[in-house]
Scaffold this active site. Structure first.
Site, PDB file in Angstrom:
ATOM      1  N   CYS A 125       0.840  -1.189   0.000  1.00 21.34           N
ATOM      2  CA  CYS A 125       0.000   0.000   0.000  1.00 21.34           C
ATOM      3  C   CYS A 125       0.881   1.247   0.000  1.00 21.34           C
ATOM      4  CB  CYS A 125      -0.922   0.009   1.217  1.00 21.34           C
ATOM      5  SG  CYS A 125      -2.292  -1.164   1.097  1.00 21.34           S
ATOM      6  N   CYS A 131       4.554   4.826 -11.895  1.00 21.40           N
ATOM      7  CA  CYS A 131       5.208   5.309 -13.104  1.00 21.40           C
ATOM      8  C   CYS A 131       6.233   4.278 -13.588  1.00 21.40           C
ATOM      9  CB  CYS A 131       5.898   6.646 -12.836  1.00 21.40           C
ATOM     10  SG  CYS A 131       6.757   7.319 -14.277  1.00 21.40           S
TER      11      CYS A 131
END
Length: 240
Positions: free
Chosen positions: A79, A87
């Site tokens: 998380c 990205c």
């Protein structure tokens, strides 16, 4: 020759910043909840995102604590606090800790591409307009050296503006996508607010990038208000 040599050395400055900001965005931990229900220490501005003082939710995938605005990244397998997106170019998530470095990395890329385009533009002009007689290899080199950075410049500049707008609205890319989804449209139709985290453009910007100098704060605020929806600009004026 001396001027060209000086220009070459000055060109190393944005290149150096590009490498530094890339390293910061790629290798800095974007932020993740600590196992055992506690969360990492953070400034008061991000207490809500960290979920401090609230009942902790649990992630369905990793079973760890899941504060508000955190999401589980399937690639990183954990998380991420205030996750924006994963990205692939930096092989890292953009989150609470490295969002500023990611935006600076985009800015460095735009500056470097612009420098290359401006430097190669006279030669490309002679090649295309004046039809200068040159070898085929030289022609391909000049056109490619101008066209490739120009292509990325036209893509990265709107992408950076988009991220700046999200920062000014205190919204992540995932929240933007959710807001434009069918579920988000139903929530707006039911009267629920789009974003409960925005505190005005200057406060939102300062949370990620730091406060601008006081001498130019008003001018910067006027520019920011042109980049965001009207209701966010009104919120900024109420908080002023």
């Amino acid at each position: 020759p001396l001027l060209h040599e000086a220009a070459g050395y000055l060109g190393l400055v944005p290149l150096g910043r590009l490498l530094v900001d890339y390293a910061r965005a790629a290798f800095r931990d974007p932020g993740s909840p600590v196992a055992g229900g506690a969360v990492e220490a953070a400034p008061d501005a991000v207490v809500l995102e960290l979920g401090q003082g609230q009942e902790q939710r649990r992630c369905r995938v990793c079973a760890g604590p899941k504060p508000a605005r955190s999401h589980h990244c399937k690639i990183c397998r954990r998380c991420i606090l205030k996750m924006d997106h994963h990205c692939p170019f930096i092989n890292n998530c953009v989150g609470l800790r490295n969002h500023r470095a990611f935006c600076l990395f985009l800015l460095d890329l735009i500056v470097c591409c612009a420098i290359v385009v401006v430097g190669m533009a006279p030669q490309a002009f002679r090649m295309l307009i004046r039809r200068s007689r040159s070898r085929w290899a030289h022609w391909v080199h000049v056109i490619a050296s101008t066209g490739i950075p120009l292509f990325w410049l036209l893509i990265l500049a709107p992408f950076l503006v988009f991220h700046v707008q999200l920062i000014l609205m205190n919204e992540t890319t995932l929240e933007f996508i959710s807001r434009r989804s069918r579920r988000g449209r139903k929530a707006r139709a039911a009267g629920q607010p789009d974003n409960g985290y925005s505190r005005g453009v200057m406060e939102n910007f300062a949370e990620v990038c730091g406060s601008p100098p006081a001498i130019c704060r008003r001018k910067v605020e006027r520019v920011f208000e042109l980049l965001v929806p009207v209701h966010v600009a009104k919120l900024a004026k109420r908080n002023a």
